[in-house]
Design a protein around this motif. Structure first.
Motif, PDB file in Angstrom:
ATOM      1  N   LEU A   1      42.166 -43.394  35.867  1.00 35.13           N
ATOM      2  CA  LEU A   1      42.315 -44.359  34.402  1.00 35.13           C
ATOM      3  C   LEU A   1      41.815 -45.696  34.951  1.00 35.13           C
ATOM      4  N   TYR A   2      40.682 -46.470  34.436  1.00 35.49           N
ATOM      5  CA  TYR A   2      40.112 -47.589  35.011  1.00 35.49           C
ATOM      6  C   TYR A   2      40.244 -48.729  33.970  1.00 35.49           C
ATOM      7  N   LYS A   3      39.718 -49.799  33.981  1.00 34.67           N
ATOM      8  CA  LYS A   3      39.512 -50.999  32.962  1.00 34.67           C
ATOM      9  C   LYS A   3      37.930 -51.754  33.322  1.00 34.67           C
ATOM     10  N   ARG A   4      37.497 -51.924  32.310  1.00 35.61           N
ATOM     11  CA  ARG A   4      36.745 -52.782  32.270  1.00 35.61           C
ATOM     12  C   ARG A   4      36.383 -53.780  31.166  1.00 35.61           C
ATOM     13  N   SER A   5      35.265 -54.685  30.698  1.00 37.94           N
ATOM     14  CA  SER A   5      35.368 -55.652  29.648  1.00 37.94           C
ATOM     15  C   SER A   5      35.945 -54.949  28.227  1.00 37.94           C
ATOM     16  N   GLY A   6      35.742 -53.987  27.874  1.00 36.46           N
ATOM     17  CA  GLY A   6      36.074 -53.276  26.836  1.00 36.46           C
ATOM     18  C   GLY A   6      37.572 -52.799  26.732  1.00 36.46           C
ATOM     19  N   GLY A   7      38.173 -52.650  27.938  1.00 33.71           N
ATOM     20  CA  GLY A   7      39.392 -52.009  28.056  1.00 33.71           C
ATOM     21  C   GLY A   7      39.584 -51.080  28.777  1.00 33.71           C
ATOM     22  N   PRO A   8      40.784 -50.203  28.695  1.00 30.02           N
ATOM     23  CA  PRO A   8      40.878 -49.046  29.631  1.00 30.02           C
ATOM     24  C   PRO A   8      39.954 -47.971  29.286  1.00 30.02           C
ATOM     25  N   CYS A   9      39.235 -47.233  30.395  1.00 33.14           N
ATOM     26  CA  CYS A   9      38.208 -46.033  30.203  1.00 33.14           C
ATOM     27  C   CYS A   9      38.595 -45.259  31.072  1.00 33.14           C
TER      28      CYS A   9
ATOM     29  N   THR B   1      43.068 -45.235  20.655  1.00 32.90           N
ATOM     30  CA  THR B   1      44.258 -45.030  20.353  1.00 32.90           C
ATOM     31  C   THR B   1      44.852 -43.395  20.637  1.00 32.90           C
ATOM     32  N   ASP B   2      44.152 -42.612  20.116  1.00 33.30           N
ATOM     33  CA  ASP B   2      44.006 -41.321  20.315  1.00 33.30           C
ATOM     34  C   ASP B   2      43.742 -40.678  21.735  1.00 33.30           C
ATOM     35  N   ASN B   3      42.872 -41.389  22.335  1.00 38.18           N
ATOM     36  CA  ASN B   3      42.378 -41.141  23.659  1.00 38.18           C
ATOM     37  C   ASN B   3      43.602 -41.404  24.576  1.00 38.18           C
ATOM     38  N   LEU B   4      44.052 -42.556  24.496  1.00 37.82           N
ATOM     39  CA  LEU B   4      45.301 -42.941  25.268  1.00 37.82           C
ATOM     40  C   LEU B   4      46.451 -41.999  25.268  1.00 37.82           C
ATOM     41  N   ARG B   5      46.526 -41.728  23.949  1.00 39.84           N
ATOM     42  CA  ARG B   5      47.904 -41.086  23.528  1.00 39.84           C
ATOM     43  C   ARG B   5      47.881 -39.378  24.392  1.00 39.84           C
ATOM     44  N   ALA B   6      46.564 -38.897  24.049  1.00 40.83           N
ATOM     45  CA  ALA B   6      46.092 -37.513  24.760  1.00 40.83           C
ATOM     46  C   ALA B   6      46.212 -37.757  26.208  1.00 40.83           C
TER      47      ALA B   6
ATOM     48  N   PRO C   1      39.761 -52.090  38.546  1.00 40.43           N
ATOM     49  CA  PRO C   1      38.536 -52.313  37.710  1.00 40.43           C
ATOM     50  C   PRO C   1      37.338 -51.446  38.116  1.00 40.43           C
ATOM     51  N   LEU C   2      36.675 -51.094  36.914  1.00 39.61           N
ATOM     52  CA  LEU C   2      35.553 -50.192  37.057  1.00 39.61           C
ATOM     53  C   LEU C   2      34.366 -50.960  36.977  1.00 39.61           C
ATOM     54  N   ARG C   3      33.569 -51.324  37.825  1.00 42.40           N
ATOM     55  CA  ARG C   3      32.539 -52.403  38.165  1.00 42.40           C
ATOM     56  C   ARG C   3      31.247 -51.714  38.003  1.00 42.40           C
ATOM     57  N   GLY C   4      31.239 -50.226  38.059  1.00 41.68           N
ATOM     58  CA  GLY C   4      30.072 -49.732  37.900  1.00 41.68           C
ATOM     59  C   GLY C   4      29.953 -47.946  38.349  1.00 41.68           C
ATOM     60  N   ILE C   5      29.158 -47.370  38.187  1.00 49.34           N
ATOM     61  CA  ILE C   5      29.025 -45.938  38.779  1.00 49.34           C
ATOM     62  C   ILE C   5      27.584 -45.837  39.484  1.00 49.34           C
ATOM     63  N   VAL C   6      27.842 -45.144  40.734  1.00 46.23           N
ATOM     64  CA  VAL C   6      26.805 -44.765  41.455  1.00 46.23           C
ATOM     65  C   VAL C   6      26.945 -43.159  41.688  1.00 46.23           C
ATOM     66  N   THR C   7      25.579 -42.732  41.810  1.00 50.61           N
ATOM     67  CA  THR C   7      25.337 -41.214  41.877  1.00 50.61           C
ATOM     68  C   THR C   7      24.998 -40.915  43.390  1.00 50.61           C
ATOM     69  N   SER C   8      24.913 -41.859  44.203  1.00 55.13           N
ATOM     70  CA  SER C   8      24.399 -41.487  45.513  1.00 55.13           C
ATOM     71  C   SER C   8      25.180 -42.418  46.556  1.00 55.13           C
TER      72      SER C   8
END
Length: 884
Positions: free
Chosen positions: A420-428, A445-450, A495-502
């Motif tokens: 579980l991480y956070k970025r500008s829009g909130g938890p993700c 709301t439903d995602n966090l509850r699940a 904080p999630l600052r980005g995704i890298v794939t390599s």
């Protein structure tokens, strides 16, 4: 003046007047009322000698009184009633004054001017310095004893048994008050006894500083024996006794705790008289500030100073004082902490148990209890055998919603909620789509509850009001609770600052290669292909093999127009690995060819197989382009975004794209939501199409990768070194990624040399790639600058126009109309209609390009003040002599 049998009231009045005191006559009828029609004026104006002569004729039987306060020179009287003297309060106060450092001032008061009242009380006067005299104040009282009840009081008690009969012990007469003084005697007092002077006189009234007098008042209040009601901040809510002699934590604390331990660091004991202990500041400054052991019903703390955290003159139990000092008045939290420290008897609780072995009855995932046998016998039934969440998860009591929110935030803070991480829009969280591409999901709301249902054992506690047996019942967090958590402005999540794939190079030059979240950079590594184990050091042999795979096999057969095209593509291919290593945005790469089948899609597919790419069609307008950009940055995790298959011969000219390509962050409103988000612009943007050109500011923000197979049917070519590229990529993508990472690691190990290269906002990146390609022995980086203008239709068109202008007019100043009519065959055309512009339209176009260079020529506006209009000339750039 001590002979009360032969009083001279006129002489007494003269003595008091000489001392600056305001005098009043008192009726000789035992009422102690003033013998004037109204004594209110004498609260402000001091009585005169003439009035004294009138009030006190020879052999007068009237009593005499002094008005206290400002009218008598800020004098106050402290009165100890006869019952207080009989109870020994004067001695107690005197001892406390000495112990608290007020002994000298108190002795000055006792010997300054002291009188004895007919009832055996003591009156002491003091002159206040530095503050107005307060009004009359009751400092100490107690409940009357039965043997002291008057007939009227006995009748009142008979009518209302709950009332309290109070005896004032110590009080003051201050502003607006008066008191009888010696030599009043005879029928002036109901007892018939006189007022006697026992020390000093009006001329020897001591002057005491106002703050010292306040401390003296505090000491007098400390002998107050009138029970004070407890308030919510000082005492917990009364509770009935627990069965079987059980003790609550607060009750047990009352029995076992010691005041000195509770008050350590705040107060210290000064003196103990009887059961009462008097306390001063821990550092020894000031006088006595508090008492304990004074109340007859319980040992409570009374604080008299307003300078502490306690409410003044409010009783605190030991539990109440502990709660106030350590838990801000939260008795529930204090009781919970005391219980953790071993106070109180353990309440019976039926707890959640781990799920039973497979094969039990079906569970819907809600909750149930596996009660112990004692509980079963007590209730006379067997509870349902339903499963609960396994005990390995964090367990959280959500009985109280505020505690539930704090608990979830604490689990976030202590890293007990994985992935579980956070970025500008909130938890993700990060997940992958059906194609294995990473995506970022902002939680609702439903995602966090699940999520919490999967990762947390939450329960509520039901308490039997009679037995206080606690029962834990499995329950999910309420949607409103999840909504409240999501409604915060920040969350204690990584904080999630980005995704890298390599594997990528961190800012410090180290290699990020472990899949998952990297706390050092805030990046999440979601490998596109299986990662090969890389050696700790890059050898010359491994670098040579890497270059052979990438340069001499995978990219060997592409028909680059110039070496710069291949160099630009390799720079783009290496950029995702370097992305965390540098700051700022990157330009867009335009992969363009002369015809279909030239290899554009294959070049795009190399990114797809190595890193993963997000393909999106070229939108119809800038509004749709903005939406597409936001969607790609906010939801997708691929490091490469391809705007694919632009129309044949299309001119890329978009202010939205220009803004994106120079911005380190991108802000926009998320589709389907009212909230705006800010995201890092950390992607590589690629455009593909045939015969593409640029216009406007997009030209300076583009890197060209051009292909020209120079054959009639380019898609029929064969004989490539790796055969068909796509099958080769499917089989060797992991090897390609390892080779690309090896090339970058070797460069970093060599000190990451750079070659200074100017590319506007991208100069840091351009210099870095220039150094990397030079290290790899690849030439051509940005060697196409002279040809780049050919790909920019607008720049080429205007450059040709200015060349023709300069050749025809030189540096002459002319009007826009003259330029348009004379140079019609060279003039720029309307971008949509293709028609020649009017004089006004051409003038507007020239104004928009005033001072801008096209090649080495620029347009200069010249204001014609006579005609009040613009005229124009073309100037050639003069290079410095050092460059000529």
């Amino acid at each position: 003046m001590t002979d009360a049998q032969t009083p001279d009231m006129r002489a007494a009045a003269r003595e008091y007047d000489d001392a600056g005191l305001c005098v009043l006559p008192i009726k000789a009828d035992g009422t102690k009322a003033p013998a004037v029609r109204s004594w209110t004026p004498y609260k402000v104006h001091r009585s005169t000698a003439a009035e004294h002569d009138q009030w006190f004729p020879a052999a007068s039987t009237a009593g005499i009184a002094v008005v206290y306060g400002a009218v008598s020179g800020t004098v106050e009287m402290i009165e100890f009633e006869g019952s207080a003297i009989a109870d020994g309060l004067l001695d107690d106060v005197t001892d406390i004054m000495a112990a608290s450092g007020l002994g000298e001032e108190w002795q000055a008061i006792l010997t300054g001017w002291a009188s004895e009242s007919p009832s055996g009380g003591r009156h002491f006067r003091v002159r206040v310095d530095g503050s107005p005299v307060r009004g009359n104040v009751k400092l100490a009282s107690r409940l009357a004893r039965p043997d002291e009840y008057t007939a009227e009081e006995k009748q009142r008690l008979a009518e209302k048994p709950a009332i309290r009969i109070v005896r004032v012990q110590i009080e003051t007469r201050g502003e607006g008050g008066y008191g009888l003084v010696e030599p009043s005697c005879g029928t002036v007092h109901a007892t018939g006894r006189p007022y006697l002077r026992i020390a000093g006189g009006p001329a020897t009234i001591p002057t005491i500083a106002a703050d010292v007098l306040d401390a003296i008042h505090e000491v007098c209040r400390m002998v107050d024996d009138l029970p004070k009601p407890e308030v919510a901040k000082a005492a917990p809510r009364p509770m009935p006794p627990l069965p079987d002699g059980g003790l609550r934590p607060g009750e047990d604390y009352e029995r076992r705790a010691d005041w000195e331990e509770i008050l350590r660091g705040l107060f210290r004991p000064v003196i103990t008289r009887g059961t009462t202990t008097y306390w001063g500041w821990a550092d020894g400054r000031g006088g006595v500030k508090a008492t304990t052991g004074r109340a007859s019903d319980a040992d409570r703390l009374f604080v008299f100073t307003t300078s502490s955290d306690f409410l003044p003159e409010v009783p605190y139990s030991k539990f109440g004082a502990y709660t106030h000092l350590h838990h801000g008045g939260n008795f529930k939290a204090a009781a919970a902490e005391l219980r953790r420290c071993g106070f109180g008897s353990e309440p019976a609780r039926r707890r959640l148990n781990p799920a039973p072995a497979p094969g039990g009855p079906f569970s819907d995932g809600s909750a149930a209890l596996d009660h112990d046998s004692a509980a079963e016998q007590a209730h006379g039934h067997t509870p349902p055998d339903l499963q609960v969440v396994p005990a390995a998860r964090p367990v959280l009591d959500i009985t109280n919603e505020a505690d539930a929110i704090d608990g979830v935030l604490d689990l976030m803070r202590t890293d007990q909620l994985p992935d579980l991480y956070k970025r500008s829009g909130g938890p993700c969280w990060v997940h992958h789509d059906d194609s294995g591409n990473p995506e970022v999901k902002a939680l609702g709301t439903d995602n966090l509850r699940a999520y919490l249902a999967d990762h947390l054992t939450s329960y509520t506690v039901r308490v039997d009001p009679k037995t206080e047996i606690e029962t834990e019942e499995r329950e999910l967090l309420m949607p409103k609770t999840c909504g409240t958590i999501l409604g915060r402005k920040d969350w204690p999540l990584p904080p999630l600052r980005g995704i890298v794939t390599s594997p990528v190079i961190r800012p410090d030059g180290s290699l990020l290669q472990a899949p998952g979240y990297d706390r050092e950079t805030g990046l999440y590594l979601h490998p596109r292909v299986a990662l090969r184990r890389l050696r700790a050091e890059v050898t010359a042999d491994s670098l040579a093999k890497a270059k052979d795979i990438v340069l001499h096999k995978m990219l060997a057969d592409f028909p680059w127009v110039q070496p710069s095209d291949g160099a630009h593509y390799l720079g783009a291919l290496l950029t995702p690995i370097l992305r965390p290593y540098f700051h700022g945005a990157t330009p867009m790469f335009i992969i363009s060819s002369t015809s279909a089948g030239s290899g554009k899609t294959l070049l795009k597919d190399i990114f797809k197989y190595a890193y993963g790419s997000s393909d999106t069609p070229w939108p119809e307008n800038d509004t749709e382009l903005r939406k597409s950009i936001t969607t790609q940055l906010y939801t997708t995790g691929q490091p490469v975004i391809v705007l694919d298959n632009l129309p044949n011969g299309y001119t890329v000219k978009s202010p939205v794209l220009s803004a994106l390509l120079t911005a380190e962050t991108w802000g926009d409103r998320v589709l389907g939501a009212s909230a705006s988000v800010t995201m890092p612009n950390d992607r590589l943007w690629i455009l593909t199409g045939n015969g593409l050109q640029t216009g406007g500011d997009n030209a300076r923000r583009a890197m060209w990768v051009r292909l020209d197979p120079d054959v009639p049917d380019p898609d029929q070519r064969d004989g490539f070194k790796v055969g068909d590229l796509r099958p080769w990529l499917r089989a060797n993508a992991s090897t390609v990624v390892a080779a690309l990472v090896t090339m970058v690691r070797a460069w970093v190990a060599a000190g990451a040399p750079t070659i200074r290269t100017r590319k506007g906002d991208y100069s840091e990146w351009a210099s870095m790639i220039a150094g990397l390609l030079d290290f790899l022995g690849v030439s051509g980086w940005m060697a196409d600058r002279a040809d780049a203008m050919k790909q920019d239709s607008e720049t080429a068109e205007w450059a040709a126009f200015l060349i023709a202008w300069h050749e025809r007019f030189g540096g002459e100043t002319i009007t826009a109309g003259a330029a348009g009519s004379t140079l019609a065959e060279h003039a720029p055309r309307h971008p949509k209609t293709g028609e020649l512009p009017s004089a006004n339209a051409l003038g507007a176009w020239l104004k928009a390009r005033d001072g801008r260079y096209f090649g080495n020529l620029r347009i200069v506006r010249v204001w014609d003040s006579h005609r009040c209009s613009n005229q124009w000339r073309v100037e050639a750039h003069q290079r410095p002599e050092a460059e000529q």
